[in-house]
Motif scaffolding. Sequence first.
Motif, PDB file in Angstrom:
ATOM      1  N   GLY A  60       0.767  -0.980   0.042  1.00 41.09           N
ATOM      2  CA  GLY A  60       0.002  -0.043   0.043  1.00 41.09           C
ATOM      3  C   GLY A  60       0.720   1.221  -0.223  1.00 41.09           C
ATOM      4  O   GLY A  60       0.572   2.250  -0.746  1.00 41.09           O
ATOM      5  N   GLY A  61       2.130   1.074   0.789  1.00 45.48           N
ATOM      6  CA  GLY A  61       2.845   2.400   0.934  1.00 45.48           C
ATOM      7  C   GLY A  61       3.359   2.632  -0.507  1.00 45.48           C
ATOM      8  O   GLY A  61       3.590   3.980  -1.020  1.00 45.48           O
ATOM      9  N   THR A  62       3.728   1.661  -1.467  1.00 41.91           N
ATOM     10  CA  THR A  62       4.194   2.005  -2.676  1.00 41.91           C
ATOM     11  C   THR A  62       3.230   2.516  -3.642  1.00 41.91           C
ATOM     12  O   THR A  62       3.487   3.698  -4.474  1.00 41.91           O
ATOM     13  CB  THR A  62       4.847   0.935  -3.300  1.00 41.91           C
TER      14      THR A  62
ATOM     15  N   ARG B  53      -5.231   4.880   5.422  1.00 46.28           N
ATOM     16  CA  ARG B  53      -5.704   3.999   6.554  1.00 46.28           C
ATOM     17  C   ARG B  53      -6.289   2.687   6.113  1.00 46.28           C
ATOM     18  O   ARG B  53      -5.723   1.726   6.875  1.00 46.28           O
ATOM     19  CB  ARG B  53      -7.062   4.942   7.035  1.00 46.28           C
ATOM     20  N   ALA B  54      -6.773   2.670   4.884  1.00 40.46           N
ATOM     21  CA  ALA B  54      -7.316   1.194   4.741  1.00 40.46           C
ATOM     22  C   ALA B  54      -5.851   0.345   4.548  1.00 40.46           C
ATOM     23  O   ALA B  54      -6.015  -0.867   4.883  1.00 40.46           O
ATOM     24  CB  ALA B  54      -7.815   1.599   3.285  1.00 40.46           C
ATOM     25  N   GLU B  55      -4.961   0.643   3.875  1.00 36.78           N
ATOM     26  CA  GLU B  55      -3.819  -0.162   3.639  1.00 36.78           C
ATOM     27  C   GLU B  55      -3.177  -0.574   4.899  1.00 36.78           C
ATOM     28  O   GLU B  55      -2.649  -1.428   5.151  1.00 36.78           O
ATOM     29  CB  GLU B  55      -2.704   0.745   2.643  1.00 36.78           C
ATOM     30  N   ARG B  56      -2.933   0.461   5.871  1.00 35.36           N
ATOM     31  CA  ARG B  56      -2.617   0.184   7.360  1.00 35.36           C
ATOM     32  C   ARG B  56      -3.325  -0.704   7.840  1.00 35.36           C
ATOM     33  O   ARG B  56      -2.946  -1.589   8.827  1.00 35.36           O
ATOM     34  CB  ARG B  56      -2.414   1.422   8.117  1.00 35.36           C
ATOM     35  N   ALA B  57      -4.636  -0.872   7.639  1.00 34.54           N
ATOM     36  CA  ALA B  57      -5.626  -1.684   8.070  1.00 34.54           C
ATOM     37  C   ALA B  57      -5.332  -3.165   7.639  1.00 34.54           C
ATOM     38  O   ALA B  57      -6.224  -4.173   8.069  1.00 34.54           O
ATOM     39  CB  ALA B  57      -6.924  -1.248   8.332  1.00 34.54           C
ATOM     40  N   GLY B  58      -4.740  -3.201   6.539  1.00 34.27           N
ATOM     41  CA  GLY B  58      -4.494  -4.699   6.019  1.00 34.27           C
ATOM     42  C   GLY B  58      -5.618  -4.763   4.642  1.00 34.27           C
ATOM     43  O   GLY B  58      -5.805  -5.882   4.259  1.00 34.27           O
ATOM     44  N   THR B  59      -6.418  -3.795   4.284  1.00 34.95           N
ATOM     45  CA  THR B  59      -7.134  -3.785   3.279  1.00 34.95           C
ATOM     46  C   THR B  59      -6.350  -4.141   1.998  1.00 34.95           C
ATOM     47  O   THR B  59      -5.531  -2.929   1.662  1.00 34.95           O
ATOM     48  CB  THR B  59      -8.096  -2.612   3.148  1.00 34.95           C
ATOM     49  N   ALA B  60      -6.729  -4.879   1.076  1.00 32.00           N
ATOM     50  CA  ALA B  60      -6.179  -4.988  -0.047  1.00 32.00           C
ATOM     51  C   ALA B  60      -6.591  -4.130  -1.347  1.00 32.00           C
ATOM     52  O   ALA B  60      -7.942  -4.040  -1.465  1.00 32.00           O
ATOM     53  CB  ALA B  60      -6.308  -6.556  -0.732  1.00 32.00           C
TER      54      ALA B  60
ATOM     55  N   ALA C 158      -9.752   3.666  -8.976  1.00 32.62           N
ATOM     56  CA  ALA C 158     -10.764   3.371  -8.757  1.00 32.62           C
ATOM     57  C   ALA C 158     -11.346   3.869  -7.028  1.00 32.62           C
ATOM     58  O   ALA C 158     -12.321   4.565  -6.919  1.00 32.62           O
ATOM     59  CB  ALA C 158     -11.457   1.965  -9.022  1.00 32.62           C
ATOM     60  N   TYR C 159     -10.571   3.323  -6.200  1.00 36.19           N
ATOM     61  CA  TYR C 159     -10.687   3.524  -4.909  1.00 36.19           C
ATOM     62  C   TYR C 159     -10.834   5.067  -4.562  1.00 36.19           C
ATOM     63  O   TYR C 159     -11.598   5.610  -3.985  1.00 36.19           O
ATOM     64  CB  TYR C 159      -9.517   2.987  -4.133  1.00 36.19           C
ATOM     65  N   LEU C 160      -9.650   5.814  -5.519  1.00 33.07           N
ATOM     66  CA  LEU C 160      -9.536   7.302  -4.845  1.00 33.07           C
ATOM     67  C   LEU C 160     -10.655   8.262  -5.630  1.00 33.07           C
ATOM     68  O   LEU C 160     -11.279   9.158  -4.779  1.00 33.07           O
ATOM     69  CB  LEU C 160      -8.161   7.693  -5.150  1.00 33.07           C
ATOM     70  N   THR C 161     -10.947   7.688  -6.788  1.00 39.13           N
ATOM     71  CA  THR C 161     -12.238   8.733  -7.500  1.00 39.13           C
ATOM     72  C   THR C 161     -13.499   8.431  -6.967  1.00 39.13           C
ATOM     73  O   THR C 161     -14.219   9.274  -6.689  1.00 39.13           O
ATOM     74  CB  THR C 161     -12.007   8.225  -8.988  1.00 39.13           C
ATOM     75  N   THR C 162     -13.496   7.207  -6.433  1.00 40.69           N
ATOM     76  CA  THR C 162     -14.813   7.104  -5.750  1.00 40.69           C
ATOM     77  C   THR C 162     -14.722   7.669  -4.362  1.00 40.69           C
ATOM     78  O   THR C 162     -15.837   8.231  -3.960  1.00 40.69           O
ATOM     79  CB  THR C 162     -15.127   5.452  -5.209  1.00 40.69           C
ATOM     80  N   ALA C 163     -13.915   7.743  -3.638  1.00 37.85           N
ATOM     81  CA  ALA C 163     -13.507   8.408  -2.298  1.00 37.85           C
ATOM     82  C   ALA C 163     -13.761   9.798  -2.526  1.00 37.85           C
ATOM     83  O   ALA C 163     -14.578  10.616  -1.853  1.00 37.85           O
ATOM     84  CB  ALA C 163     -12.287   8.163  -1.587  1.00 37.85           C
ATOM     85  N   VAL C 164     -13.240  10.493  -3.566  1.00 41.49           N
ATOM     86  CA  VAL C 164     -13.360  11.777  -3.970  1.00 41.49           C
ATOM     87  C   VAL C 164     -14.950  12.214  -4.365  1.00 41.49           C
ATOM     88  O   VAL C 164     -15.442  13.338  -3.860  1.00 41.49           O
ATOM     89  CB  VAL C 164     -12.238  12.248  -5.006  1.00 41.49           C
ATOM     90  N   THR C 165     -15.425  11.647  -5.186  1.00 41.58           N
ATOM     91  CA  THR C 165     -16.885  11.592  -5.483  1.00 41.58           C
ATOM     92  C   THR C 165     -17.865  11.677  -4.405  1.00 41.58           C
ATOM     93  O   THR C 165     -18.596  12.513  -4.194  1.00 41.58           O
ATOM     94  CB  THR C 165     -17.462  10.674  -6.377  1.00 41.58           C
ATOM     95  N   ARG C 166     -17.735  10.831  -3.498  1.00 43.13           N
ATOM     96  CA  ARG C 166     -18.428  10.675  -2.303  1.00 43.13           C
ATOM     97  C   ARG C 166     -18.178  11.675  -1.235  1.00 43.13           C
ATOM     98  O   ARG C 166     -19.182  12.179  -0.633  1.00 43.13           O
ATOM     99  CB  ARG C 166     -18.419   9.222  -1.620  1.00 43.13           C
TER     100      ARG C 166
END
Length: 310
Positions: free
Chosen positions: A3-5, A45-52, A58-66
């Motif tokens: 996730g960090g990369t 935060r999602a990556e630190r929590a171990g979420t793949a 897609a994750y970021l565009t969805t997050a920004v839209t919502r």
Amino acid sequence: MTGGTDVSGTAAGYRPLLFSIAYGMTGSVGDAEDLVQDAFLGLARAERAGTAIGAPRAYLTTAVTRLGINHLRSARVRRETYVGQWLPEPVVTTAERPGPAEHAELADSLSMAFLVLLEALSPVERAVFTLREAFGYGYPEVAGMVGRSEANCRQILARARKRLALKDDAPAAPARRAEGEELARRFFAVAEGGDLDALLGLLAPDVAFRGDGGGKARALAHCLTDPRRVAQLLVGGLRRLRRLGAHLVPALVNGRPGAVVYDAERRVASVIELDVDADGAVRAVHAVSNPDKLTHLGPVSGLGLLPEPT
């Protein structure tokens, strides 16, 4: 890939797109930057929590839209009490001030006229309309971003078009950028020279002038649509500015030709955007002088500010 990369490498390259979506949603440079930052913080935060995270874009565009939809819901009351005409915060690029990459790459479709149009829509309608019309996302992608079904998104877009009184055919095409910039240079030279008839020849018959002072700077209370009055306003306004030692610097404003007005101390007094059609006529002039909407461009001038109420 960790996730960090993703965050520091590949995902960072999505900032221009994310800023454009957030700006299309809010019409505010500062709010758009905040939404993008919040989206990246959520990814981290999602990556630190171990979420793949298989698809960071897609994750970021969805997050920004919502995040944008939630922001609009809370901002609606502030917009309803806004003093005078509302225009978005200008995104400006000049030879002297190229600006951050995410600003310079702002989608050409996010003109001030387009963003003013979107103010009539609900938050979800605005999201669907912006993603589909400005960024060309397909219905499956739009549905995923706003959390609705494809069929519902089609209905939302149709409703938004109806509310905006738009037909299914494409809107009038803008001038090509090089042609628009050349016309803008002639336009401002003629206006500063005071040639009223020549200026009228550059205006479309249905030209509109909108000014945003936010109740803090001089601006028209209502949209001006008579070509001769628009020309007189421009000639008179630029003559006054010249007497006060101000000058114009050509710029791209929201992807359109325009200019930044600086006072004698090189402080920003106003930003002007020209909407030039494919026939080479100026169909809209937008002038932002509200100091709150100019602070991201540098020190703000007091040239056009109204006196503080007593």
